[in-house]
Motif scaffolding. Structure first.
Motif, short mmCIF file in Angstrom:
data_model
loop_
_atom_site.label_atom_id
_atom_site.label_comp_id
_atom_site.label_asym_id
_atom_site.label_seq_id
_atom_site.Cartn_x
_atom_site.Cartn_y
_atom_site.Cartn_z
N SER A 16 0.82 -1.21 0.00
CA SER A 16 0.00 0.00 0.00
C SER A 16 0.86 1.26 0.00
N ASN A 17 2.15 1.10 -0.21
CA ASN A 17 3.09 2.22 -0.20
C ASN A 17 3.37 2.72 -1.60
N LYS A 18 3.56 4.03 -1.72
CA LYS A 18 3.87 4.63 -3.01
C LYS A 18 5.28 5.18 -2.97
N PHE A 19 6.05 4.85 -4.00
CA PHE A 19 7.40 5.36 -4.15
C PHE A 19 7.37 6.33 -5.31
N VAL A 20 7.54 7.61 -5.01
CA VAL A 20 7.44 8.66 -6.01
C VAL A 20 8.83 9.23 -6.27
N ASN A 21 9.18 9.29 -7.55
CA ASN A 21 10.47 9.85 -7.94
C ASN A 21 11.60 9.19 -7.14
N THR A 22 11.53 7.88 -6.99
CA THR A 22 12.52 7.08 -6.27
C THR A 22 13.07 6.06 -7.27
N PRO A 23 14.27 6.30 -7.80
CA PRO A 23 14.80 5.46 -8.87
C PRO A 23 14.95 3.97 -8.52
N ILE A 24 15.32 3.69 -7.27
CA ILE A 24 15.45 2.29 -6.84
C ILE A 24 14.43 2.06 -5.73
N VAL A 25 13.44 1.25 -6.02
CA VAL A 25 12.38 0.98 -5.05
C VAL A 25 12.85 -0.03 -4.01
N LEU A 26 13.54 -1.09 -4.45
CA LEU A 26 14.02 -2.14 -3.56
C LEU A 26 15.43 -2.51 -3.96
N GLN A 27 16.34 -2.49 -2.97
CA GLN A 27 17.74 -2.86 -3.25
C GLN A 27 18.23 -3.79 -2.18
N PHE A 28 19.00 -4.81 -2.58
CA PHE A 28 19.66 -5.73 -1.65
C PHE A 28 21.15 -5.48 -1.75
N GLU A 29 21.77 -5.08 -0.64
CA GLU A 29 23.18 -4.67 -0.64
C GLU A 29 23.37 -3.63 -1.74
N ASP A 30 24.19 -3.92 -2.75
CA ASP A 30 24.42 -2.96 -3.83
C ASP A 30 23.69 -3.32 -5.12
N THR A 31 22.76 -4.28 -5.06
CA THR A 31 22.05 -4.75 -6.25
C THR A 31 20.60 -4.27 -6.25
N PRO A 32 20.24 -3.39 -7.20
CA PRO A 32 18.83 -3.00 -7.31
C PRO A 32 17.99 -4.20 -7.73
N LEU A 33 16.87 -4.43 -7.03
CA LEU A 33 15.96 -5.52 -7.37
C LEU A 33 14.69 -5.02 -8.03
N ILE A 34 14.27 -3.82 -7.71
CA ILE A 34 13.15 -3.17 -8.39
C ILE A 34 13.57 -1.72 -8.60
N GLU A 35 13.70 -1.32 -9.87
CA GLU A 35 14.10 0.05 -10.13
C GLU A 35 13.25 0.66 -11.23
N VAL A 36 13.24 1.97 -11.28
CA VAL A 36 12.50 2.71 -12.29
C VAL A 36 13.48 3.13 -13.38
N VAL A 37 13.11 2.82 -14.62
CA VAL A 37 13.94 3.20 -15.76
C VAL A 37 13.04 3.93 -16.76
N THR A 38 13.67 4.61 -17.70
CA THR A 38 12.89 5.24 -18.76
C THR A 38 13.13 4.50 -20.06
N THR A 39 12.06 4.34 -20.81
CA THR A 39 12.16 3.73 -22.13
C THR A 39 11.46 4.66 -23.11
N GLN A 40 11.88 4.58 -24.35
CA GLN A 40 11.29 5.44 -25.36
C GLN A 40 9.82 5.11 -25.58
N GLU A 41 9.48 3.82 -25.50
CA GLU A 41 8.10 3.39 -25.75
C GLU A 41 7.16 3.72 -24.61
N MET A 147 2.22 4.58 3.20
CA MET A 147 3.23 5.65 3.20
C MET A 147 3.55 6.09 1.77
N THR A 148 4.02 7.33 1.65
CA THR A 148 4.57 7.81 0.40
C THR A 148 6.03 8.12 0.66
N ILE A 149 6.91 7.42 -0.04
CA ILE A 149 8.35 7.64 0.06
C ILE A 149 8.72 8.38 -1.21
N GLU A 150 9.18 9.61 -1.06
CA GLU A 150 9.36 10.46 -2.24
C GLU A 150 10.74 11.09 -2.28
#
Length: 176
Positions: A16-41, A147-150
């Motif tokens: 129920s949490n919103k991550f706004v303008n947060t490039p890496i939502v979930l990271q383990f140690e130094d490895t992003p597991l859920i991240e936000v990227v941009t694509t042309q499409e 929560m909103t993590i922004e």
């Protein structure tokens, strides 16, 4: 003439949490597991690496597409495409599932492993980092819901020794 395109900040919901303008939502140690990227499409979308429990990098999920790696076929990864759902399986076990609910909405479920074999469950249906009803995140000894993590670089950080943090601008593992 070039066009100006205005896009609001990306929003990813985890529980129920919103991550706004947060490039890496979930990271383990130094490895992003859920991240936000941009694509042309698609503009903003999520990217999620899928590892086998032995640490083999099997597939990468970008938005609604699953991309196999060089080791996918060798490991026996199978992709099944059904109406509004794509399922990624290994030895008959579902590794990842993407459901397309509407034009810009995707619902995903996975049992995530890290490159060194640690298990992080990410699903809206069963316990793990999400609570029983999938509505809150359990990080360390606290439950975060609604929560909103922004504006942070990392929304939720998990360490192999059980440490965790919410809302980080640097990876806590780099400070240890």
């Amino acid at each position: 003439m070039d066009k100006l395109v205005f896009q609001s900040a990306p929003v990813v919901e985890l529980g129920s949490n919103k991550f706004v303008n947060t490039p890496i939502v979930l990271q383990f140690e130094d490895t992003p597991l859920i991240e936000v990227v941009t694509t042309q499409e698609a503009g903003f979308t999520t990217q999620i690496p899928i590892y086998h429990q032995d640490g083999t990098y099997l597939t990468k999920v970008v938005g609604s597409r699953i991309h196999k790696t060089e080791l996918s076929d060798k490991a026996g990864v199978v992709l099944e495409h059904h109406d509004k759902v794509t399922v990624c399986k290994l030895n008959g076990q579902v590794l990842f599932e993407i459901r397309r609910e509407e034009a810009a909405a995707l619902r995903t479920a996975a049992e995530l492993y890290t490159p060194n074999g640690y298990f992080v469950r990410y699903t809206t249906a069963t316990p793990g980092i999400l609570n029983q009803d999938g509505g809150a995140i359990k990080v360390g000894g606290i439950t975060i819901g609604g929560m909103t993590i922004e504006g942070y670089k990392i929304g939720v950080w998990l360490g192999k020794n059980g440490d965790s943090a919410v809302g980080c601008n640097v990876s806590p593992s780099s400070m240890m």
